[in-house]
Design a protein around this motif. Structure first.
Motif, mmCIF file in Angstrom:
data_model
loop_
_atom_site.group_PDB
_atom_site.id
_atom_site.type_symbol
_atom_site.label_atom_id
_atom_site.label_comp_id
_atom_site.label_asym_id
_atom_site.label_seq_id
_atom_site.Cartn_x
_atom_site.Cartn_y
_atom_site.Cartn_z
ATOM 1 N N LYS A 71 -6.787 -2.110 3.343
ATOM 2 C CA LYS A 71 -6.931 -1.439 2.225
ATOM 3 C C LYS A 71 -6.991 -2.467 0.997
ATOM 4 O O LYS A 71 -6.542 -3.534 0.948
ATOM 5 C CB LYS A 71 -5.539 -0.637 1.932
ATOM 6 N N VAL A 129 -6.697 -1.222 -2.162
ATOM 7 C CA VAL A 129 -5.912 -0.844 -3.401
ATOM 8 C C VAL A 129 -4.335 -0.746 -2.881
ATOM 9 O O VAL A 129 -4.265 -0.610 -1.755
ATOM 10 C CB VAL A 129 -6.741 0.577 -3.828
ATOM 11 N N TYR A 152 0.832 -1.182 -0.054
ATOM 12 C CA TYR A 152 0.140 -0.093 0.137
ATOM 13 C C TYR A 152 0.777 1.268 -0.019
ATOM 14 O O TYR A 152 1.664 1.228 1.021
ATOM 15 C CB TYR A 152 -0.823 -0.071 1.295
ATOM 16 N N GLU A 158 -3.188 4.942 -3.105
ATOM 17 C CA GLU A 158 -4.275 5.761 -2.963
ATOM 18 C C GLU A 158 -3.836 7.186 -2.800
ATOM 19 O O GLU A 158 -2.822 7.487 -2.122
ATOM 20 C CB GLU A 158 -5.092 5.479 -1.639
#
Length: 238
Positions: free
Chosen positions: A223, A225, A164, A228
């Motif tokens: 998360k 994704v 992330y 971000e």
């Protein structure tokens, strides 16, 4: 498993707030500050390792930690890192101004090169998440040099493929800086009404502690994704 936060840029506005929030919070067992010089601050959770950040990629973490170890108090931390029995998150708020740096070239060395060095090094140490303080308007194609550098840095950070990558894009920052920035102070005065009347979240000034708290929140939230971009408006919402 122990949770460790690596942090760089602690002498800056957001970095100081971030370190304060990390120490005060219970998200991490240890905080490792990476910088050019030590801060006049001591805490049981805080370990400070220092040196030339331009050569950060060649730093040996174990050697650095052992050099700071008095009485073997860091031995469990060193061993946990060696055995990969840790979860590591990294926070980067490195940055300067062209005026403070002295030239565009030196500004680029700090706002791009040192950030990339830090990302590369913490990735090597096993960091799974990286939170980076960029700026509203960051764009690698921008005609504004500051915004262009920030945009290039964002793009280059994506190459490391952290689990992330959180990119913070705050507006003008409110807080007590160690250095005076005339343009920023003028902008703060002109934009104060946006704060008073809670208008235009995307553009209104934002407090340093809001950014710091949002960074820690997003780093510790599950998360879906890998990358971000967290706008100033999103930070205001938080």
């Amino acid at each position: 498993m122990k949770k460790i936060a690596f942090i760089s840029g602690t002498s800056g506005l957001i970095g100081m707030q971030l370190l304060h929030q990390l120490i005060k919070g219970n998200e991490y067992d240890s905080i490792i500050s990476v910088g050019r010089r030590k801060l006049a601050l001591k805490h049981d959770k805080l370990v400070q390792i220092t040196g030339d950040l331009a050569g950060l990629k060649s730093w040996n973490l174990e050697e650095k930690l052992r050099s700071e170890d008095i009485g073997g108090i860091y031995f469990p931390l060193v061993q946990a890192i060696k055995d990969q029995m840790v979860v590591i998150h990294a926070y980067c708020s490195l940055g300067t101004t062209i005026k403070a740096a002295g030239s565009k070239e030196k500004f680029y060395q700090v706002d791009h090169d040192l950030v990339i060095n830090f990302a590369s090094w913490v990735k090597k140490q096993g960091a799974t998440k990286l939170m980076y303080v960029s700026s509203m308007g960051a764009d690698p194609m921008s005609s504004v040099f500051y915004s262009k550098v920030k945009g290039e840095t964002e793009e280059d950070l994506k190459v490391f493929s952290f689990d992330y990558l959180g990119i913070m894009q705050p507006s003008i920052l409110l807080g007590s800086r160690n250095e005076f920035r005339l343009g920023e102070e003028v902008a703060k005065i002109l934009m104060k009404p946006l704060v008073w009347f809670k208008l235009l979240k995307k553009y209104r000034p934002i407090h340093d502690y809001q950014v710091a708290k949002a960074m820690i929140h997003h780093a510790n939230e599950p998360k879906q994704v890998k990358v971000e971009v967290i706008s100033s408006a999103m930070i205001q919402d938080f």
